[in-house]
Motif scaffolding. Structure first.
Motif, PDB file in Angstrom:
ATOM      1  N   CYS A  65       0.818  -1.219   0.000  1.00 49.84           N
ATOM      2  CA  CYS A  65       0.000   0.000   0.000  1.00 49.84           C
ATOM      3  C   CYS A  65       0.850   1.267   0.000  1.00 49.84           C
ATOM      4  CB  CYS A  65      -0.929   0.002   1.213  1.00 49.84           C
ATOM      5  SG  CYS A  65      -2.151  -1.336   1.213  1.00 49.84           S
ATOM      6  N   ARG A 103      -2.713   0.224  -7.632  1.00 46.50           N
ATOM      7  CA  ARG A 103      -3.572   1.126  -6.874  1.00 46.50           C
ATOM      8  C   ARG A 103      -3.495   2.539  -7.450  1.00 46.50           C
ATOM      9  NH1 ARG A 103      -1.197  -2.402  -3.255  1.00 46.50           N
ATOM     10  NH2 ARG A 103      -2.702  -3.630  -2.027  1.00 46.50           N
ATOM     11  N   ARG A 108      -6.045   6.273   2.388  1.00 46.04           N
ATOM     12  CA  ARG A 108      -6.443   4.884   2.194  1.00 46.04           C
ATOM     13  C   ARG A 108      -6.650   4.264   3.571  1.00 46.04           C
ATOM     14  NH1 ARG A 108      -1.561   3.070  -1.906  1.00 46.04           N
ATOM     15  NH2 ARG A 108      -2.353   4.023  -3.842  1.00 46.04           N
ATOM     16  N   ARG A 134      -5.785  -5.589  -4.186  1.00 56.64           N
ATOM     17  CA  ARG A 134      -5.999  -4.171  -4.487  1.00 56.64           C
ATOM     18  C   ARG A 134      -6.894  -3.495  -3.452  1.00 56.64           C
ATOM     19  NH1 ARG A 134      -9.984  -1.341  -6.954  1.00 56.64           N
ATOM     20  NH2 ARG A 134      -9.397   0.592  -8.045  1.00 56.64           N
ATOM     21  N   GLU A 135      -7.868  -4.223  -2.908  1.00 51.33           N
ATOM     22  CA  GLU A 135      -8.820  -3.632  -1.983  1.00 51.33           C
ATOM     23  C   GLU A 135      -8.355  -3.660  -0.533  1.00 51.33           C
ATOM     24  OE1 GLU A 135     -11.239  -2.111  -3.391  1.00 51.33           O
ATOM     25  OE2 GLU A 135     -10.635  -2.933  -5.326  1.00 51.33           O
ATOM     26  N   SER A 160      -8.236   0.342   0.506  1.00 52.89           N
ATOM     27  CA  SER A 160      -9.062   1.081  -0.446  1.00 52.89           C
ATOM     28  C   SER A 160      -9.273   2.512   0.020  1.00 52.89           C
ATOM     29  CB  SER A 160     -10.405   0.375  -0.638  1.00 52.89           C
ATOM     30  OG  SER A 160     -11.035   0.153   0.610  1.00 52.89           O
TER      31      SER A 160
END
Length: 346
Positions: A53, A69, A294, A307-308, A311
């Motif tokens: 992330c 992302r 995020r 990816r989530e 988020s």
């Protein structure tokens, strides 16, 4: 720096010892404890953090470490110059940093990210705020009420992942905000002192626009222009833990956390750190720029891949890896808040 890291580890050790004494035991296999108990675990900075992330990493407008992302806009030029806090010419870098932890619980004085500690302050403040909002018996569209806590948690600074300390928040672990002692969090009318503009966005048209924010946040980034929307979660107003339409723990707990972030920006306790304006210093941001953040769930189940996993504000919670909680009334949830940082690095 080694002495600071040692102090940090000692602090975590003392918190762990306190948790083992004060907190009720958490059942095996991660099952939640009873509805009157506080459940949770300490965040392991190695296994519970989605280190992917932190990307994309950019130099000016160039992605030097790309990611699937979505990213916010970065300065066009790779070279920057600043006069404060230290006169310097440097490189305009952009990255995402884990900076805060957030507790969300229906039970007052419950700290999921501190191992499930539940404190007894010795006076009734914050009590009586229990919720019927966690999804019960499969029913939806119930109301929910949450308490939240906000921790200072500059993980990159502690671990020395990035060595330019002018770009990182040099601070120690601390509990910076507790909703139990904030009267504005308890009452919708008092909350209107912070968000008097809420009355302008109660119309059907204004709320219907949040569907566009939901789609945008789920596909890429939220629409910062629709600042009154929290995308798929609902409305940012009122800025408290009273959720009028709870359709599940994941949705309503996340909404309470997002409202709290907006509230701290409105109070001047959280600042802007993204975009060209933030290259030399943070700036006041009373209207939340949602794309700056995020959110990664770390309790009860850490989301560390996909990816989530982290988020943006307003993104849907129904996609895989967006979060997993147990269908028990009064579940306690913890989030790691990631913040976009644009900085002029030496």
């Amino acid at each position: 720096m080694r002495s600071r890291l040692l102090a940090l580890l000692l602090g975590f050790a003392s918190l762990f010892m306190a948790a083992s004494v004060l907190a009720p035991p958490v059942l095996a296999q991660g099952l939640p404890s009873g509805p009157g108990r506080c459940s949770g675990s300490f965040v392991n900075p190695v296994t519970d953090v989605c280190w992917g992330c932190m990307f994309p990493l950019s130099l000016g407008s160039l992605k030097i470490w790309p990611s699937s992302r979505a990213d916010t806009d970065n300065p066009d030029l790779p070279i920057c110059a600043c006069g404060t806090p230290v006169p310097r010419i440097g490189l305009a870098i952009g990255f995402w940093e884990p900076v805060r932890l957030i507790d969300v619980s229906t039970k007052p004085w419950c700290f999921p990210n501190l191992g499930g500690i539940k404190l007894d302050p010795g006076f009734p403040i914050g009590n009586g705020y229990a919720s019927d909002g966690a999804q019960l018996g499969g029913q939806s569209q119930r109301t929910a009420k949450y308490h939240v806590h906000y921790y200072i948690y500059p993980l990159l600074y502690w671990l020395e992942v990035v060595t330019d300390f002018l770009c990182l928040e040099a601070s120690s672990f601390d509990v910076a905000y507790m909703s139990e002692i904030d009267p504005l969090w308890q009452d919708d009318e008092l909350a209107s002192l912070l968000n008097p503009e809420a009355a302008l966005f109660t119309s059907v048209i204004a709320q219907a626009a949040c569907s566009a924010d939901c789609i945008s946040a789920s596909a890429r980034l939220p629409m910062d222009e629709l600042f009154w929307c929290s995308g798929c979660q609902g409305s940012m107003y009122p800025m408290n833990g009273n959720v009028g339409a709870n359709i599940g723990i994941k949705q309503s707990a996340r909404l309470a956390a997002e409202r709290m972030v907006y509230k701290l920006h409105r109070q001047g306790l959280a600042w802007g750190t993204s975009g060209s304006k933030a290259l030399c210093s943070k700036y006041i941001m009373p209207i939340l720029k949602k794309s700056q953040y995020r959110m990664q769930q770390v309790n009860p189940t850490p989301m560390v891949s996909g990816r989530e996993a982290c988020s943006p504000i307003g993104a849907t919670t129904i996609l895989p890896k967006s979060g997993q909680v147990y269908p028990v009334k009064g579940e306690d949830v913890g989030f790691l808040l990631w913040r976009k940082r644009n900085c002029c690095m030496l």
